[in-house]
Design a protein around this motif. Structure first.
Motif, PDB file in Angstrom:
ATOM      1  N   ASP A 125       0.817  -1.222   0.000  1.00  0.00           N
ATOM      2  CA  ASP A 125       0.000   0.000   0.000  1.00  0.00           C
ATOM      3  C   ASP A 125       0.850   1.272   0.000  1.00  0.00           C
ATOM      4  O   ASP A 125       0.476   2.287   0.590  1.00  0.00           O
ATOM      5  CB  ASP A 125      -0.965   0.020   1.197  1.00  0.00           C
ATOM      6  CG  ASP A 125      -2.075  -1.006   1.060  1.00  0.00           C
ATOM      7  OD1 ASP A 125      -2.333  -1.470  -0.081  1.00  0.00           O
ATOM      8  OD2 ASP A 125      -2.700  -1.341   2.078  1.00  0.00           O
ATOM      9  N   GLY A 126       2.017   1.208  -0.649  1.00  0.00           N
ATOM     10  CA  GLY A 126       2.873   2.379  -0.764  1.00  0.00           C
ATOM     11  C   GLY A 126       3.595   2.763   0.518  1.00  0.00           C
ATOM     12  O   GLY A 126       4.146   3.860   0.613  1.00  0.00           O
ATOM     13  N   TYR A 127       3.632   1.855   1.500  1.00  0.00           N
ATOM     14  CA  TYR A 127       4.235   2.174   2.795  1.00  0.00           C
ATOM     15  C   TYR A 127       5.657   2.728   2.670  1.00  0.00           C
ATOM     16  O   TYR A 127       6.031   3.663   3.376  1.00  0.00           O
ATOM     17  CB  TYR A 127       4.243   0.930   3.701  1.00  0.00           C
ATOM     18  CG  TYR A 127       4.860   1.203   5.048  1.00  0.00           C
ATOM     19  CD1 TYR A 127       4.132   1.836   6.047  1.00  0.00           C
ATOM     20  CD2 TYR A 127       6.188   0.873   5.311  1.00  0.00           C
ATOM     21  CE1 TYR A 127       4.700   2.114   7.283  1.00  0.00           C
ATOM     22  CE2 TYR A 127       6.764   1.153   6.546  1.00  0.00           C
ATOM     23  CZ  TYR A 127       6.018   1.773   7.522  1.00  0.00           C
ATOM     24  OH  TYR A 127       6.586   2.060   8.739  1.00  0.00           O
ATOM     25  N   PRO A 186      24.583   6.685  -8.425  1.00  0.00           N
ATOM     26  CA  PRO A 186      23.277   6.210  -8.907  1.00  0.00           C
ATOM     27  C   PRO A 186      23.078   4.700  -8.782  1.00  0.00           C
ATOM     28  O   PRO A 186      21.947   4.225  -8.716  1.00  0.00           O
ATOM     29  CB  PRO A 186      23.261   6.654 -10.368  1.00  0.00           C
ATOM     30  CG  PRO A 186      24.147   7.861 -10.398  1.00  0.00           C
ATOM     31  CD  PRO A 186      25.242   7.564  -9.393  1.00  0.00           C
ATOM     32  N   SER A 187      24.176   3.955  -8.717  1.00  0.00           N
ATOM     33  CA  SER A 187      24.047   2.498  -8.573  1.00  0.00           C
ATOM     34  C   SER A 187      23.318   2.111  -7.281  1.00  0.00           C
ATOM     35  O   SER A 187      22.733   1.026  -7.210  1.00  0.00           O
ATOM     36  CB  SER A 187      25.420   1.839  -8.606  1.00  0.00           C
ATOM     37  OG  SER A 187      26.208   2.272  -7.503  1.00  0.00           O
ATOM     38  N   LEU A 188      23.325   2.990  -6.275  1.00  0.00           N
ATOM     39  CA  LEU A 188      22.640   2.674  -5.021  1.00  0.00           C
ATOM     40  C   LEU A 188      21.177   2.304  -5.285  1.00  0.00           C
ATOM     41  O   LEU A 188      20.658   1.357  -4.687  1.00  0.00           O
ATOM     42  CB  LEU A 188      22.717   3.854  -4.049  1.00  0.00           C
ATOM     43  CG  LEU A 188      22.052   3.635  -2.689  1.00  0.00           C
ATOM     44  CD1 LEU A 188      22.850   2.629  -1.867  1.00  0.00           C
ATOM     45  CD2 LEU A 188      21.929   4.943  -1.933  1.00  0.00           C
ATOM     46  N   GLY A 189      20.530   3.027  -6.161  1.00  0.00           N
ATOM     47  CA  GLY A 189      19.134   2.751  -6.476  1.00  0.00           C
ATOM     48  C   GLY A 189      18.914   1.403  -7.144  1.00  0.00           C
ATOM     49  O   GLY A 189      17.833   0.826  -7.045  1.00  0.00           O
ATOM     50  N   THR A 190      19.943   0.872  -7.791  1.00  0.00           N
ATOM     51  CA  THR A 190      19.802  -0.411  -8.484  1.00  0.00           C
ATOM     52  C   THR A 190      19.937  -1.602  -7.548  1.00  0.00           C
ATOM     53  O   THR A 190      19.671  -2.727  -7.951  1.00  0.00           O
ATOM     54  CB  THR A 190      20.829  -0.542  -9.622  1.00  0.00           C
ATOM     55  OG1 THR A 190      22.147  -0.645  -9.049  1.00  0.00           O
ATOM     56  CG2 THR A 190      20.757   0.635 -10.574  1.00  0.00           C
ATOM     57  N   PHE A 191      20.363  -1.359  -6.309  1.00  0.00           N
ATOM     58  CA  PHE A 191      20.545  -2.458  -5.365  1.00  0.00           C
ATOM     59  C   PHE A 191      19.234  -2.892  -4.721  1.00  0.00           C
ATOM     60  O   PHE A 191      19.204  -3.896  -4.016  1.00  0.00           O
ATOM     61  CB  PHE A 191      21.537  -2.069  -4.260  1.00  0.00           C
ATOM     62  CG  PHE A 191      22.913  -1.747  -4.765  1.00  0.00           C
ATOM     63  CD1 PHE A 191      23.442  -2.362  -5.892  1.00  0.00           C
ATOM     64  CD2 PHE A 191      23.690  -0.815  -4.112  1.00  0.00           C
ATOM     65  CE1 PHE A 191      24.712  -2.063  -6.356  1.00  0.00           C
ATOM     66  CE2 PHE A 191      24.966  -0.505  -4.555  1.00  0.00           C
ATOM     67  CZ  PHE A 191      25.477  -1.126  -5.679  1.00  0.00           C
ATOM     68  N   LEU A 192      18.162  -2.138  -4.934  1.00  0.00           N
ATOM     69  CA  LEU A 192      16.857  -2.456  -4.354  1.00  0.00           C
ATOM     70  C   LEU A 192      15.882  -2.826  -5.453  1.00  0.00           C
ATOM     71  O   LEU A 192      15.765  -2.123  -6.449  1.00  0.00           O
ATOM     72  CB  LEU A 192      16.314  -1.252  -3.577  1.00  0.00           C
ATOM     73  CG  LEU A 192      17.161  -0.753  -2.413  1.00  0.00           C
ATOM     74  CD1 LEU A 192      16.593   0.546  -1.863  1.00  0.00           C
ATOM     75  CD2 LEU A 192      17.263  -1.802  -1.328  1.00  0.00           C
ATOM     76  N   THR A 193      15.177  -3.917  -5.251  1.00  0.00           N
ATOM     77  CA  THR A 193      14.100  -4.323  -6.149  1.00  0.00           C
ATOM     78  C   THR A 193      12.790  -4.111  -5.401  1.00  0.00           C
ATOM     79  O   THR A 193      12.613  -4.639  -4.297  1.00  0.00           O
ATOM     80  CB  THR A 193      14.246  -5.800  -6.564  1.00  0.00           C
ATOM     81  OG1 THR A 193      15.502  -5.964  -7.227  1.00  0.00           O
ATOM     82  CG2 THR A 193      13.106  -6.223  -7.476  1.00  0.00           C
ATOM     83  N   TRP A 194      11.913  -3.331  -6.007  1.00  0.00           N
ATOM     84  CA  TRP A 194      10.645  -2.961  -5.375  1.00  0.00           C
ATOM     85  C   TRP A 194       9.519  -3.852  -5.876  1.00  0.00           C
ATOM     86  O   TRP A 194       9.421  -4.117  -7.077  1.00  0.00           O
ATOM     87  CB  TRP A 194      10.329  -1.498  -5.672  1.00  0.00           C
ATOM     88  CG  TRP A 194      11.338  -0.569  -5.077  1.00  0.00           C
ATOM     89  CD1 TRP A 194      12.576  -0.284  -5.568  1.00  0.00           C
ATOM     90  CD2 TRP A 194      11.206   0.165  -3.867  1.00  0.00           C
ATOM     91  NE1 TRP A 194      13.224   0.594  -4.727  1.00  0.00           N
ATOM     92  CE2 TRP A 194      12.407   0.888  -3.679  1.00  0.00           C
ATOM     93  CE3 TRP A 194      10.188   0.291  -2.924  1.00  0.00           C
ATOM     94  CZ2 TRP A 194      12.620   1.724  -2.589  1.00  0.00           C
ATOM     95  CZ3 TRP A 194      10.399   1.118  -1.839  1.00  0.00           C
ATOM     96  CH2 TRP A 194      11.604   1.823  -1.672  1.00  0.00           C
ATOM     97  N   ALA A 195       8.655  -4.284  -4.962  1.00  0.00           N
ATOM     98  CA  ALA A 195       7.480  -5.088  -5.313  1.00  0.00           C
ATOM     99  C   ALA A 195       6.295  -4.533  -4.527  1.00  0.00           C
ATOM    100  O   ALA A 195       6.414  -4.267  -3.330  1.00  0.00           O
ATOM    101  CB  ALA A 195       7.703  -6.552  -4.962  1.00  0.00           C
ATOM    102  N   ASP A 196       5.174  -4.357  -5.197  1.00  0.00           N
ATOM    103  CA  ASP A 196       3.981  -3.819  -4.538  1.00  0.00           C
ATOM    104  C   ASP A 196       3.089  -4.890  -3.928  1.00  0.00           C
ATOM    105  O   ASP A 196       2.255  -4.593  -3.076  1.00  0.00           O
ATOM    106  CB  ASP A 196       3.168  -2.984  -5.529  1.00  0.00           C
ATOM    107  CG  ASP A 196       3.880  -1.689  -5.901  1.00  0.00           C
ATOM    108  OD1 ASP A 196       4.655  -1.166  -5.074  1.00  0.00           O
ATOM    109  OD2 ASP A 196       3.666  -1.218  -7.024  1.00  0.00           O
TER     110      ASP A 196
END
Length: 186
Positions: A140-142, A161-171
């Motif tokens: 729920d976008g927490y 910018p590579s920092l952002g690639t280390f996380l995979t987001w799932a809703d």
């Protein structure tokens, strides 16, 4: 020779949070891990989302590996009926044992402790200490404020910018399952 089944470290709250969807996602995550044959590694508490994910894993006949520091045993109601159960002296030792016994990291909704845990493994990844995949279940976008914070850190030049690639987001839990499966079969 068969490969050992993957272990998934789940960081999450010792409280249930304000929305019923958080507990539902934790329960779905526990069931999903068990159904896939992936071992749950977590903080060994029997309260909040920690308890929900562990109980769901157990009810679905899954393997559980819990790690709790002595000083939190009463507060987090240490869950002793796990497949494996370890008591540590410190919080840092807890995080290290959980990390060393997992193949992937998942963050569910949680508070300061969950943020501490995820930032430590994210920092370790950033400085090259590991290459384990890190997933954020954004129920729920927490975790949208966390996503914006990480983007801000990058925009302002405090991280590559590579920092952002280390996380995979799932809703959703099915999206998390697909992302974990892709990581384990890559």
């Amino acid at each position: 020779m068969t490969q050992p089944r993957p272990s998934v470290c789940v960081f999450c709250g010792s409280r249930l949070g304000a929305q019923p969807s958080y507990e539902q996602a934790a329960t779905e995550t526990g069931r999903m891990l068990a159904h896939r044959g992936w071992r749950l590694v977590y903080g060994a508490g029997d309260v909040g989302l920690m308890g929900a994910v562990a109980r769901a894993t157990q009810q679905a006949q899954g393997e559980t590996f819990g790690v709790i520091p002595e000083h939190l045993f009463s507060r987090e109601v240490g869950k002793r009926d796990l497949t494996s159960y370890i008591v540590t002296e410190t919080m840092h030792e807890r995080k290290k044992v959980m990390f060393m016994n997992s193949d992937a990291i998942v963050l569910l909704p949680g508070g300061a402790g969950s943020l501490d845990e995820i930032f430590e493994v994210l920092t370790w990844r950033q400085i090259g200490l590991h290459k384990k995949p890190i997933f954020i279940l954004n129920t729920d976008g927490y975790w949208e404020p966390l996503r914006r914070l990480i983007e801000q850190v990058i925009i302002e030049g405090f991280a590559d910018p590579s920092l952002g690639t280390f996380l995979t987001w799932a809703d959703t839990v099915p999206a998390l399952e697909a992302a974990l499966d892709a990581a384990f079969t890559a």
